[in-house]
Motif scaffolding. Sequence first.
Motif, mmCIF file in Angstrom:
data_model
loop_
_atom_site.group_PDB
_atom_site.id
_atom_site.type_symbol
_atom_site.label_atom_id
_atom_site.label_comp_id
_atom_site.label_asym_id
_atom_site.label_seq_id
_atom_site.Cartn_x
_atom_site.Cartn_y
_atom_site.Cartn_z
ATOM 1 N N GLU A 1 -10.006 11.219 2.843
ATOM 2 C CA GLU A 1 -9.704 10.289 1.752
ATOM 3 C C GLU A 1 -8.408 10.636 1.023
ATOM 4 O OE1 GLU A 1 -11.586 7.576 1.190
ATOM 5 O OE2 GLU A 1 -12.899 8.163 2.839
ATOM 6 N N LYS B 1 -4.463 -5.386 -1.716
ATOM 7 C CA LYS B 1 -4.903 -4.620 -2.876
ATOM 8 C C LYS B 1 -5.694 -5.559 -3.788
ATOM 9 C CE LYS B 1 -2.164 -1.353 -4.586
ATOM 10 N NZ LYS B 1 -2.645 -1.710 -5.870
ATOM 11 N N ALA B 2 -6.752 -5.045 -4.409
ATOM 12 C CA ALA B 2 -7.517 -5.862 -5.350
ATOM 13 C C ALA B 2 -6.670 -6.198 -6.569
ATOM 14 C CB ALA B 2 -8.796 -5.128 -5.769
ATOM 15 N N TRP C 1 0.837 -1.211 0.000
ATOM 16 C CA TRP C 1 0.000 0.000 0.000
ATOM 17 C C TRP C 1 0.869 1.257 0.000
ATOM 18 C CZ3 TRP C 1 -4.719 -0.041 -1.532
ATOM 19 C CH2 TRP C 1 -5.597 -1.088 -1.234
ATOM 20 N N ASP D 1 -3.921 1.442 -9.265
ATOM 21 C CA ASP D 1 -5.262 1.107 -8.775
ATOM 22 C C ASP D 1 -5.205 0.899 -7.262
ATOM 23 O OD1 ASP D 1 -7.705 -0.087 -8.090
ATOM 24 O OD2 ASP D 1 -7.843 -1.143 -10.003
ATOM 25 N N TYR E 1 -5.145 2.605 4.894
ATOM 26 C CA TYR E 1 -5.198 1.189 4.514
ATOM 27 C C TYR E 1 -4.663 0.318 5.644
ATOM 28 C CZ TYR E 1 -5.640 3.561 0.057
ATOM 29 O OH TYR E 1 -6.057 4.393 -0.953
ATOM 30 N N SER F 1 -7.861 0.059 -5.357
ATOM 31 C CA SER F 1 -9.028 -0.702 -4.908
ATOM 32 C C SER F 1 -8.604 -1.714 -3.854
ATOM 33 C CB SER F 1 -9.676 -1.442 -6.083
ATOM 34 O OG SER F 1 -10.036 -0.544 -7.092
ATOM 35 N N GLU F 2 -9.486 -1.889 -2.884
ATOM 36 C CA GLU F 2 -9.201 -2.814 -1.787
ATOM 37 C C GLU F 2 -9.759 -4.192 -2.101
ATOM 38 O OE1 GLU F 2 -11.290 -0.558 1.048
ATOM 39 O OE2 GLU F 2 -9.782 1.025 1.110
ATOM 40 N N GLY F 3 -8.968 -5.210 -1.810
ATOM 41 C CA GLY F 3 -9.394 -6.587 -2.006
ATOM 42 C C GLY F 3 -10.072 -7.126 -0.763
#
Length: 200
Positions: free
Chosen positions: A110, A183-184, A13, A172, A64, A174-176
Amino acid sequence: MAGSDTSAVTLEWAMSNLLNHPCILQKVRDELDSQVGQQQLLEESNLTKLSYLRNVIFETLRLYPAAPLLIPHYSSSDCTISGFDVPRNTMVIVNAWAIQRDPKFWEDPEIFKPERFESNNISETEGYKFMPFGVGRRACPGIGLAERVVALTLGSLIQCFEWENISKEKVDMSEGKGLTMPKAVPLTMPYYGCPLLLIH
């Protein structure tokens, strides 16, 4: 396993954030150059002089957290939490992810902004709004080790290599899904397709 997985996730992250914010990455590099230099490798004894690197790690943990729901606990006796009656032996889950992004506690929650930690002693002034390792007697026992390992690894990666995003697109973020928050879309090195972080 808990310590290695959470540290690796945090490093991924952090590198992703830095690649999306090259000005912040340059500030960390400048701090390393001025405080450590280019003639020697970063050592643990240097970490106390690298406040901006520390701020980057804290801001990464704020946005994160590796364990976004912390570790579940049972209430040992009847109690009241924020006006809610909680009976004895109730499982209590703390959503650190939501608290650490709450606009009531954080300005521009954010946005990745390491400067927000510049003049704060987190353990004393941030109270319960910053808790990536939990708080109190049940906090993660490896907090000191984790902070040093992540700082040494991230600092060494920045000191020893030149990093840039070769894509026009931002990384990217995006969270997994998982117990820890991966990370996704994993951060990978170009040409090789292998994971950037080899700690796994």
